[in-house]
Design a protein around this motif. Structure first.
Motif, PDB file in Angstrom:
ATOM      1  N   LEU A 146      -7.674   7.207  -1.103  1.00 58.83           N
ATOM      2  CA  LEU A 146      -7.520   7.722  -2.531  1.00 58.83           C
ATOM      3  C   LEU A 146      -7.777   9.315  -2.531  1.00 58.83           C
ATOM      4  O   LEU A 146      -7.276  10.091  -3.423  1.00 58.83           O
ATOM      5  CB  LEU A 146      -8.460   6.948  -3.166  1.00 58.83           C
ATOM      6  CG  LEU A 146      -7.806   5.774  -4.070  1.00 58.83           C
ATOM      7  CD1 LEU A 146      -8.897   5.115  -4.632  1.00 58.83           C
ATOM      8  CD2 LEU A 146      -6.710   6.355  -5.006  1.00 58.83           C
ATOM      9  N   ILE A 162       0.902  -1.055   0.126  1.00 59.10           N
ATOM     10  CA  ILE A 162      -0.253   0.051   0.196  1.00 59.10           C
ATOM     11  C   ILE A 162       0.763   1.482  -0.109  1.00 59.10           C
ATOM     12  O   ILE A 162       0.747   2.259  -0.820  1.00 59.10           O
ATOM     13  CB  ILE A 162      -0.828   0.146   1.133  1.00 59.10           C
ATOM     14  CG1 ILE A 162      -2.002  -1.138   0.928  1.00 59.10           C
ATOM     15  CG2 ILE A 162      -1.757   1.356   1.522  1.00 59.10           C
ATOM     16  CD1 ILE A 162      -3.012  -1.296   2.152  1.00 59.10           C
ATOM     17  N   HIS A 221       1.270   6.501  -6.870  1.00 55.14           N
ATOM     18  CA  HIS A 221       0.362   7.664  -7.247  1.00 55.14           C
ATOM     19  C   HIS A 221       0.733   8.870  -7.140  1.00 55.14           C
ATOM     20  O   HIS A 221       0.764   9.648  -7.937  1.00 55.14           O
ATOM     21  CB  HIS A 221      -0.894   7.242  -6.249  1.00 55.14           C
ATOM     22  CG  HIS A 221      -2.172   7.958  -6.448  1.00 55.14           C
ATOM     23  ND1 HIS A 221      -3.212   7.545  -7.076  1.00 55.14           N
ATOM     24  CD2 HIS A 221      -2.326   9.316  -6.658  1.00 55.14           C
ATOM     25  CE1 HIS A 221      -4.057   8.447  -7.391  1.00 55.14           C
ATOM     26  NE2 HIS A 221      -3.596   9.603  -7.231  1.00 55.14           N
ATOM     27  N   ALA A 268       2.010   1.853  -3.347  1.00 59.07           N
ATOM     28  CA  ALA A 268       1.283   2.466  -4.375  1.00 59.07           C
ATOM     29  C   ALA A 268       1.135   3.865  -4.097  1.00 59.07           C
ATOM     30  O   ALA A 268       0.840   4.611  -5.070  1.00 59.07           O
ATOM     31  CB  ALA A 268      -0.165   1.775  -4.129  1.00 59.07           C
ATOM     32  N   VAL A 269       0.865   4.431  -2.732  1.00 63.69           N
ATOM     33  CA  VAL A 269       0.747   5.560  -2.423  1.00 63.69           C
ATOM     34  C   VAL A 269       2.008   6.551  -3.063  1.00 63.69           C
ATOM     35  O   VAL A 269       1.649   7.440  -3.856  1.00 63.69           O
ATOM     36  CB  VAL A 269       0.894   5.920  -0.826  1.00 63.69           C
ATOM     37  CG1 VAL A 269       1.073   7.383  -0.583  1.00 63.69           C
ATOM     38  CG2 VAL A 269      -0.457   5.365  -0.087  1.00 63.69           C
ATOM     39  N   LEU A 277      -5.611  -4.197  -3.045  1.00 63.01           N
ATOM     40  CA  LEU A 277      -4.644  -4.053  -1.917  1.00 63.01           C
ATOM     41  C   LEU A 277      -5.211  -3.893  -0.527  1.00 63.01           C
ATOM     42  O   LEU A 277      -4.572  -4.635   0.534  1.00 63.01           O
ATOM     43  CB  LEU A 277      -3.874  -2.497  -2.289  1.00 63.01           C
ATOM     44  CG  LEU A 277      -2.933  -2.539  -3.290  1.00 63.01           C
ATOM     45  CD1 LEU A 277      -2.601  -1.087  -3.540  1.00 63.01           C
ATOM     46  CD2 LEU A 277      -1.598  -3.397  -3.002  1.00 63.01           C
ATOM     47  N   PHE A 278      -6.260  -3.495  -0.556  1.00 65.35           N
ATOM     48  CA  PHE A 278      -7.000  -3.264   0.803  1.00 65.35           C
ATOM     49  C   PHE A 278      -7.681  -4.716   1.470  1.00 65.35           C
ATOM     50  O   PHE A 278      -7.742  -5.203   2.666  1.00 65.35           O
ATOM     51  CB  PHE A 278      -7.999  -2.374   0.799  1.00 65.35           C
ATOM     52  CG  PHE A 278      -7.784  -0.967   1.156  1.00 65.35           C
ATOM     53  CD1 PHE A 278      -6.740  -0.313   0.364  1.00 65.35           C
ATOM     54  CD2 PHE A 278      -7.980  -0.421   2.127  1.00 65.35           C
ATOM     55  CE1 PHE A 278      -6.275   1.036   0.638  1.00 65.35           C
ATOM     56  CE2 PHE A 278      -7.401   0.903   2.459  1.00 65.35           C
ATOM     57  CZ  PHE A 278      -6.729   1.711   1.832  1.00 65.35           C
ATOM     58  N   TYR A 338      -8.759   1.011 -12.242  1.00 70.24           N
ATOM     59  CA  TYR A 338      -7.759   1.546 -11.222  1.00 70.24           C
ATOM     60  C   TYR A 338      -8.283   1.456  -9.787  1.00 70.24           C
ATOM     61  O   TYR A 338      -7.527   0.767  -9.118  1.00 70.24           O
ATOM     62  CB  TYR A 338      -7.614   3.125 -11.362  1.00 70.24           C
ATOM     63  CG  TYR A 338      -6.432   3.838 -10.641  1.00 70.24           C
ATOM     64  CD1 TYR A 338      -5.268   3.069 -10.493  1.00 70.24           C
ATOM     65  CD2 TYR A 338      -6.813   4.800  -9.852  1.00 70.24           C
ATOM     66  CE1 TYR A 338      -4.387   3.629  -9.588  1.00 70.24           C
ATOM     67  CE2 TYR A 338      -5.733   5.415  -8.766  1.00 70.24           C
ATOM     68  CZ  TYR A 338      -4.568   4.893  -8.992  1.00 70.24           C
ATOM     69  OH  TYR A 338      -3.685   5.122  -8.162  1.00 70.24           O
ATOM     70  N   ARG A 384     -10.565   2.942   1.983  1.00 70.26           N
ATOM     71  CA  ARG A 384      -9.775   3.350   0.731  1.00 70.26           C
ATOM     72  C   ARG A 384     -10.130   4.389   0.114  1.00 70.26           C
ATOM     73  O   ARG A 384      -9.279   5.054  -0.639  1.00 70.26           O
ATOM     74  CB  ARG A 384     -10.290   2.026  -0.177  1.00 70.26           C
ATOM     75  CG  ARG A 384      -9.586   1.768  -1.324  1.00 70.26           C
ATOM     76  CD  ARG A 384     -10.437   0.667  -2.133  1.00 70.26           C
ATOM     77  NE  ARG A 384     -11.700   0.854  -2.858  1.00 70.26           N
ATOM     78  CZ  ARG A 384     -12.856   0.480  -2.644  1.00 70.26           C
ATOM     79  NH1 ARG A 384     -12.945  -0.580  -1.781  1.00 70.26           N
ATOM     80  NH2 ARG A 384     -13.703   0.793  -3.477  1.00 70.26           N
ATOM     81  N   TRP A 421      -6.731  -0.821  -6.135  1.00 70.74           N
ATOM     82  CA  TRP A 421      -6.494  -0.429  -4.601  1.00 70.74           C
ATOM     83  C   TRP A 421      -7.620  -1.391  -3.743  1.00 70.74           C
ATOM     84  O   TRP A 421      -7.263  -1.695  -2.588  1.00 70.74           O
ATOM     85  CB  TRP A 421      -7.073   0.953  -4.310  1.00 70.74           C
ATOM     86  CG  TRP A 421      -5.968   1.943  -4.767  1.00 70.74           C
ATOM     87  CD1 TRP A 421      -5.772   2.288  -6.021  1.00 70.74           C
ATOM     88  CD2 TRP A 421      -4.870   2.489  -4.027  1.00 70.74           C
ATOM     89  NE1 TRP A 421      -4.760   3.127  -6.158  1.00 70.74           N
ATOM     90  CE2 TRP A 421      -4.146   3.421  -4.744  1.00 70.74           C
ATOM     91  CE3 TRP A 421      -4.855   2.261  -2.487  1.00 70.74           C
ATOM     92  CZ2 TRP A 421      -3.059   3.760  -4.206  1.00 70.74           C
ATOM     93  CZ3 TRP A 421      -3.802   3.484  -2.074  1.00 70.74           C
ATOM     94  CH2 TRP A 421      -2.886   4.129  -2.943  1.00 70.74           C
ATOM     95  N   ARG A 422      -8.470  -1.806  -4.514  1.00 68.99           N
ATOM     96  CA  ARG A 422      -9.324  -2.725  -3.596  1.00 68.99           C
ATOM     97  C   ARG A 422      -8.970  -4.036  -3.239  1.00 68.99           C
ATOM     98  O   ARG A 422      -8.826  -4.340  -2.220  1.00 68.99           O
ATOM     99  CB  ARG A 422     -10.691  -3.089  -4.688  1.00 68.99           C
ATOM    100  CG  ARG A 422     -12.021  -3.229  -3.884  1.00 68.99           C
ATOM    101  CD  ARG A 422     -13.201  -3.506  -4.711  1.00 68.99           C
ATOM    102  NE  ARG A 422     -13.373  -1.999  -5.528  1.00 68.99           N
ATOM    103  CZ  ARG A 422     -13.760  -1.836  -6.525  1.00 68.99           C
ATOM    104  NH1 ARG A 422     -13.279  -2.752  -7.412  1.00 68.99           N
ATOM    105  NH2 ARG A 422     -13.717  -0.559  -7.133  1.00 68.99           N
TER     106      ARG A 422
END
Lengths: 218, 218
Positions: free
Chosen positions: B160, B86, B93, B89-90, B136-137, B129, B156, B133-134
DNA sequence: CTGGTTTTCTAGCCACGGATCAATACTAGC
DNA sequence: GCTAGTATTGATCCGTGGCTAGAAAACCAG
């Protein structure tokens, strides 16, 4: 005399509604008029120009938000910890933004698209609201409740972003508002706090949910 | 043959730029043409209509973002923990959004203002996209790294939102990008994590900052 | 009803932006 | 220099939207 004020308000409400989903340039006076249930030229009886109307929508949106949040903060007992105060602000912001007003949505969505002349007044009011949060974070820092590796400005803006953005995705039919608020508070507290969260899953005293002043704009 | 493609790209870039600061309805072909250094009618040689042009900007913005983030995730060692993923990804992004592309800003700012016919394709890509994230969570939840009082969807979307909103306030002259990224990672990890953050202030192995593929759109 | 004030509507001017199309460069190969 | 195809432009049509003017309507005394 009261009727005039009511019509004016109807126009403002309609403008906020249209502005929030069509954007600055896409906001047609005819659409506003239709939503307000009158003819477009009638708007000019109450507002000198399209830009003035839009400016007032933007301005009052952020202004009412600031007032609302400040009100809730003032209602807290004076010995409330800085993190509890931040949580209260999170709740006040979300509740106002999601439950009450088209205005904040309009303001938030169009902040980056309005021409400079409108932006001046808007920014001034936005800064006033920003000050509330800046103060909250300063308090937290001073109390030593803010983790040291966090850049205060970035942290503040990230939190505000998370809240502002909620208007884009939140839908009353997909999860309750209270659920969102609870999650937001939890993330913000844990995300900022130095303490390893002593009261973890405990419901925690609901003293932040002050009263329900559902004061409509105006 | 290559020249044609380059001109087309120039128009797309220009449209992204204008769209990001004027909004959907405010994006005039003449402005796009000016930024692309040609006359407005020339645009019709490359795109069938204004809407098609805008649609491609919106679409490619979110699409490239998804590709970029996914790429960075794939580059992580397979045993990377869900929270580290995560964090990666942060970073991906934010880095993409703030350092590289007008496209994502255009997409994000106008998502709520485009007409339905454009929104269809855009939403499809946005969902793709969102799926990243879904996932990842979900991983985090399955691993037990996500605090139980958090609503996964709300959490989530709040994260975002914090990231998306950064485009609205971040300014290279007011604090470094790395500083923002560090703060965001820290807040997100602490905000979501069950663990009381063992490695607190320690710089932590920088294995999430993969490589610097500064792949421009196209 | 009547006269005056407040509020709203009808009609229309004007400017601007999307779109079209014929005409014009520019570029290659001959 | 001619030709064919690519790339770009200028002139123009059409619809739309902000805004104005002045008439009409609604409201409210008396």
């Amino acid at each position: 005399m009261a009727k005039s004020a009511r019509t004016r308000q109807r126009i403002l409400d309609a403008a906020a509604h249209v502005l929030s989903r069509k954007g600055f340039a896409g906001t047609r006076l005819t659409d506003v008029a239709e939503a307000a249930e009158l003819q477009a030229p009638a708007i000019y009886y109450y507002f000198p120009s399209r830009e003035d109307l839009i400016e007032e929508v933007m301005w009052s949106g952020i202004s009412n938000m600031a007032e609302h949040v400040q009100e809730q903060l003032d209602a807290l007992p004076p010995d409330t910890s800085s993190l509890d105060r931040i949580e209260a602000a999170v709740e006040a912001h979300l509740r106002y933004q999601l439950e009450i007003s088209d205005y904040t949505t309009a303001a938030i969505r169009n902040a980056g698209q309005i021409p400079d002349n409108i932006r001046v007044r808007y920014s001034a009011e936005a800064n006033r609201y920003g000050d509330i949060w800046r103060k909250l974070f300063q308090e937290a820092k001073r109390e030593g409740s803010l983790r040291s590796e966090l850049d205060p400005r970035a942290a503040r803006m990230l939190v505000l972003g998370a809240l502002s953005w909620a208007a884009e995705w939140w839908n009353p039919r997909r999860g309750s508002l209270d659920q969102v608020i609870r999650t937001a508070k939890s993330i913000v507290r844990a995300g900022l706090s130095t303490a390893p969260e002593a009261e973890t899953a405990a419901p925690a005293p609901q003293r932040t949910r002050a009263r329900k002043t559902a004061k409509a704009a105006g």
